[in-house]
Design a protein around this motif. Sequence first.
Motif, PDB file in Angstrom:
ATOM      1  N   ILE A 101      39.953  48.541  58.873  1.00 49.39           N
ATOM      2  CA  ILE A 101      40.871  48.343  57.742  1.00 49.39           C
ATOM      3  C   ILE A 101      40.257  47.391  56.723  1.00 49.39           C
ATOM      4  CG2 ILE A 101      43.125  47.407  57.101  1.00 49.39           C
ATOM      5  CD1 ILE A 101      44.136  48.442  59.846  1.00 49.39           C
ATOM      6  N   ARG A 102      39.622  46.321  57.199  1.00 47.18           N
ATOM      7  CA  ARG A 102      38.958  45.383  56.276  1.00 47.18           C
ATOM      8  C   ARG A 102      37.815  46.063  55.532  1.00 47.18           C
ATOM      9  NH1 ARG A 102      39.022  40.703  60.385  1.00 47.18           N
ATOM     10  NH2 ARG A 102      37.085  41.696  60.986  1.00 47.18           N
ATOM     11  N   ARG A 103      37.046  46.892  56.236  1.00 45.00           N
ATOM     12  CA  ARG A 103      35.944  47.610  55.586  1.00 45.00           C
ATOM     13  C   ARG A 103      36.470  48.536  54.502  1.00 45.00           C
ATOM     14  NH1 ARG A 103      32.476  49.096  60.981  1.00 45.00           N
ATOM     15  NH2 ARG A 103      31.461  47.081  61.181  1.00 45.00           N
ATOM     16  N   LYS A 104      37.540  49.249  54.809  1.00 43.33           N
ATOM     17  CA  LYS A 104      38.147  50.163  53.841  1.00 43.33           C
ATOM     18  C   LYS A 104      38.636  49.382  52.621  1.00 43.33           C
ATOM     19  CE  LYS A 104      40.129  54.242  52.988  1.00 43.33           C
ATOM     20  NZ  LYS A 104      39.419  55.464  52.803  1.00 43.33           N
ATOM     21  N   ALA A 105      39.258  48.225  52.850  1.00 46.21           N
ATOM     22  CA  ALA A 105      39.731  47.389  51.744  1.00 46.21           C
ATOM     23  C   ALA A 105      38.562  46.900  50.895  1.00 46.21           C
ATOM     24  CB  ALA A 105      40.533  46.211  52.282  1.00 46.21           C
ATOM     25  N   PHE A 106      37.468  46.538  51.557  1.00 43.90           N
ATOM     26  CA  PHE A 106      36.277  46.078  50.827  1.00 43.90           C
ATOM     27  C   PHE A 106      35.719  47.191  49.945  1.00 43.90           C
ATOM     28  CE2 PHE A 106      31.697  45.658  50.403  1.00 43.90           C
ATOM     29  CZ  PHE A 106      31.582  44.381  49.872  1.00 43.90           C
ATOM     30  N   VAL A 107      35.612  48.386  50.500  1.00 50.97           N
ATOM     31  CA  VAL A 107      35.085  49.514  49.738  1.00 50.97           C
ATOM     32  C   VAL A 107      36.001  49.828  48.554  1.00 50.97           C
ATOM     33  CG1 VAL A 107      34.578  51.993  49.828  1.00 50.97           C
ATOM     34  CG2 VAL A 107      33.793  50.495  51.655  1.00 50.97           C
ATOM     35  N   PHE A 116      26.992  58.873  57.169  1.00 55.16           N
ATOM     36  CA  PHE A 116      27.289  59.573  55.924  1.00 55.16           C
ATOM     37  C   PHE A 116      26.933  61.040  56.004  1.00 55.16           C
ATOM     38  CE2 PHE A 116      27.000  55.165  54.890  1.00 55.16           C
ATOM     39  CZ  PHE A 116      27.905  54.971  53.877  1.00 55.16           C
ATOM     40  N   ALA A 117      26.982  61.606  57.172  1.00 54.12           N
ATOM     41  CA  ALA A 117      26.563  62.991  57.381  1.00 54.12           C
ATOM     42  C   ALA A 117      27.395  63.984  56.559  1.00 54.12           C
ATOM     43  CB  ALA A 117      26.626  63.356  58.855  1.00 54.12           C
ATOM     44  N   GLY A 118      28.709  63.681  56.304  1.00 57.48           N
ATOM     45  CA  GLY A 118      29.576  64.564  55.526  1.00 57.48           C
ATOM     46  C   GLY A 118      29.152  64.650  54.076  1.00 57.48           C
ATOM     47  N   GLY A 119      28.677  63.569  53.527  1.00 57.58           N
ATOM     48  CA  GLY A 119      28.181  63.553  52.175  1.00 57.58           C
ATOM     49  C   GLY A 119      29.192  63.189  51.105  1.00 57.58           C
ATOM     50  N   GLU A 120      30.497  63.219  51.397  1.00 54.56           N
ATOM     51  CA  GLU A 120      31.478  62.917  50.368  1.00 54.56           C
ATOM     52  C   GLU A 120      31.822  61.429  50.378  1.00 54.56           C
ATOM     53  OE1 GLU A 120      33.660  63.474  54.071  1.00 54.56           O
ATOM     54  OE2 GLU A 120      32.281  64.801  53.041  1.00 54.56           O
ATOM     55  N   ILE A 121      32.313  60.957  49.243  1.00 58.44           N
ATOM     56  CA  ILE A 121      32.747  59.555  49.126  1.00 58.44           C
ATOM     57  C   ILE A 121      34.223  59.543  49.507  1.00 58.44           C
ATOM     58  CG2 ILE A 121      33.151  57.643  47.556  1.00 58.44           C
ATOM     59  CD1 ILE A 121      30.765  58.538  45.936  1.00 58.44           C
ATOM     60  N   ASP A 122      34.557  58.881  50.601  1.00 60.18           N
ATOM     61  CA  ASP A 122      35.952  58.852  51.056  1.00 60.18           C
ATOM     62  C   ASP A 122      36.513  57.433  51.076  1.00 60.18           C
ATOM     63  OD1 ASP A 122      34.383  57.995  53.133  1.00 60.18           O
ATOM     64  OD2 ASP A 122      35.452  59.086  54.687  1.00 60.18           O
ATOM     65  N   ALA A 123      36.334  56.746  49.979  1.00 63.40           N
ATOM     66  CA  ALA A 123      36.780  55.351  49.896  1.00 63.40           C
ATOM     67  C   ALA A 123      38.245  55.218  49.677  1.00 63.40           C
ATOM     68  CB  ALA A 123      36.072  54.657  48.754  1.00 63.40           C
TER      69      ALA A 123
END
Length: 136
Positions: free
Chosen positions: A96-102, A129-136
């Motif tokens: 959750i902290r990583r997601k908030a940072f991004v 990052f194998a999917g390739g999309e930005i999911d921030a």
Amino acid sequence: MILSDGREVHLDDISSAAEGQTIIDDLDGAILGIEDQLAYDDGRNGPVWRKRAEMALKKKRRQRPALQQRIGELRRAERLAAAHPPAGPGPSRRDIRRKAFVNAAEQLLSPEVFTEVWARAAEMEPVAFAGGEIDA
């Protein structure tokens, strides 16, 4: 019970306390409306109308306690669910902290810089990052 807009709602169909509160507000409005009509009736509507209005008022008043009980049950369930989140694989506090940072970085940085940082991270950890999309 039938709402003022004509929809029919059953107690079991109410899925949240907020939805129940909206319905009880509608019910209270209907009760007040019938009471006003009865209070200002000058007899022109006739005894049949008055009897039907009184029956409708009784029915609405009888529905209210059951609706209040359903709202209470839903509120207790919502509080319990909030206090004890379901067990299982959920995002960790660290995730959750990583997601908030991004998300904060995406807001503060220009789109070009953000995309560049994302690409750099993908170079450093290609498996993540194998999917390739930005999911921030």
